[in-house]
Design a protein around this motif. Sequence first.
Motif, PDB file in Angstrom:
ATOM      1  N   ALA A 441      -6.500  15.584  -8.912  1.00  0.00           N
ATOM      2  CA  ALA A 441      -5.685  14.673  -8.095  1.00  0.00           C
ATOM      3  C   ALA A 441      -5.777  13.256  -8.635  1.00  0.00           C
ATOM      4  N   SER A 442      -4.605  12.654  -8.803  1.00  0.00           N
ATOM      5  CA  SER A 442      -4.540  11.262  -9.249  1.00  0.00           C
ATOM      6  C   SER A 442      -3.092  10.792  -9.094  1.00  0.00           C
ATOM      7  N   VAL A 443      -2.911   9.614  -8.561  1.00  0.00           N
ATOM      8  CA  VAL A 443      -1.554   9.078  -8.390  1.00  0.00           C
ATOM      9  C   VAL A 443      -1.015   8.673  -9.758  1.00  0.00           C
ATOM     10  N   LEU A 444       0.075   9.333 -10.150  1.00  0.00           N
ATOM     11  CA  LEU A 444       0.677   9.061 -11.454  1.00  0.00           C
ATOM     12  C   LEU A 444       1.928   8.216 -11.295  1.00  0.00           C
ATOM     13  N   GLU A 445       2.066   7.230 -12.133  1.00  0.00           N
ATOM     14  CA  GLU A 445       3.207   6.336 -12.097  1.00  0.00           C
ATOM     15  C   GLU A 445       4.269   6.814 -13.088  1.00  0.00           C
TER      16      GLU A 445
END
Length: 620
Positions: A441-445
């Motif tokens: 999980a990681s917020v990707l731009e």
Amino acid sequence: MPLDTPLELLAPAGNLECGLVALSAGADAIYVGAPKFGARASAGVSLADIEILVVAAHTYGARVYVALNTILYDHELREAELLIRRLYLMGVDALIVQDMGLLALDLPPIALHASTQCHNASIEQVKHLASLGFEQVVLARELSVEETKEIHRGVPQVRLETFVHGALCVSYSGRCYLSQKFSSRSANRGACAQHCRLPYTLVDASGVEILKEQHLLSLKDLNRSSILSQLIGAGAVSFKIEGRLKSASYVRNVTAYYHRLLDDFINTNPGSYRRASCGEVNLSFEPHLEKSFSRGFTTFQISKGPCKEAFIRPESPKSEGEYLGVITAVKGKEIQVKPTPLLANGDGLAFYTIEGTMLGTRVNTVLRENTFTVDNPKEMRVGMKLYRNYSIQFEREINRPNSSIRTLPITMALKALPWGVILTLSIKQDRRPLEVKVSLASVLEPAHGEVAVERIVSTLSKLGGSGFATSKVKVESNGLFVPLSILGSIKKQGLEALNRALRLRNIPKPSYRPSYDSVQLPRGRESLSSEANIANFFAEKVYRSWGANELLPTYELAPQDFVPLMTCRHCIRRYIGYCSRSRQAKSFPYQEPLYLIHGKNRIRLEFDCALCQMKLFAVT
């Protein structure tokens, strides 16, 4: 044989290094000695190292067999039982055993292989072992291709293992007491003193000297590379390299050679056979059997009656090596040889003196293409053949850290989503697909500009030292930017998951064995001599449950003068040219019995020409 039969190259490991080297060079299985109770007492491997080898082997679907193949005394049985339980819990695939007393212990459901020490030389013996639940049987080295084929036809359900390379015992294994008699060191207990490698003088009953100071019991080394395809056709499926006392370079060279040979055979017989393990092997050297220790080679295909092949090298039991050429000049320490050999400073050389004794020396300095100096030219003469038994250049090549590398090809698929990444790793092992998925999980731009897919592929493809190699990487970026730190983390997580899945897949399945007392001995074996090697209470109990009513303890516990110290297929009478089974049999000019003499030891020879056997008895 059924289609898609797995073939197993079984390599020796006298220590952790040799085991890892064997796997890297293409072994489908390795065999190691337990910390105690192995037939090479000085080649025991610690439990901690065995566990490391199990983990490494199971990654490739390869197996680890532990030799616990000595006869055991009563006070050792409890320790052996506890040791076997620990080996089972760490995932060892099978035990190689000799002592039938183990069957009466409280053993875990671990697979059992019958050691060659069990004297596995007949259909009746192999059938008996099959009825006891033995899954693999190590055949006697003396068996020919045809005899192997007969046993396979008679007992097709048992996997047959046969020796293909390495040192040979002159006696049937499990039937040698020469070392026990003359040195109080038992071959059945892993402490053979190798009296067979000593020089003997052969005399007849009247004292006539026939041969003097020759190594008449010292067999050449086994090399069955030329008949490997015939052994496969005969029904053997496991091909064993002897050498738990050999170096890592020996193990790497010989394993790599037979690995290629097996692959070549399988490629020319598509659909019929496959390797028993997986992985691609890359070598930075060219395997060459003559460049590793050998006493000269033999296929050891002993037929009844005269044989064209020479099985012994009477001059010496030392390593002969590869033939270089003939000495053409000796000028002090300067030697010339033709044809031109490729030598290096430090190479080991061997040659035979005028008297027939093998001596060795070493190259000091290579002066020109065919000229060099040695440290000891005293016995070297023009016309002598020269051999190299140690190549400094080859040893450097083969001992490089990456001289043999084994990898498993995998495919990767990375999918980027706004909340993180999903990585799928796939592998085709043993013709069965295996797939694992991990996520991070990681917020990707969103990416600014075009996504650098090549950067992602390059990062995921770098797998050095992991045991894997990428064959294909697919990236579905969805226009998102994936930082290098995320790629590194997900790759590490994925490889760890794949390793766990492989180890779980290759955990050995519990092995079923019927109760030992549910079978009977083959007819005619109710009376057992000391050659049954009964050394403990449980072994006696097992044999009596099978119907044996007359039992003698093993020679180690009760030495007897009338028991043969060796039973051999190699025959000295045949060697000196007087085989009684020859069509052109010559009249025997010597008075029997014949004797072998070494120092104070005197051995009487007895020839059983009907069975084509030679037996050795001590003269007291």
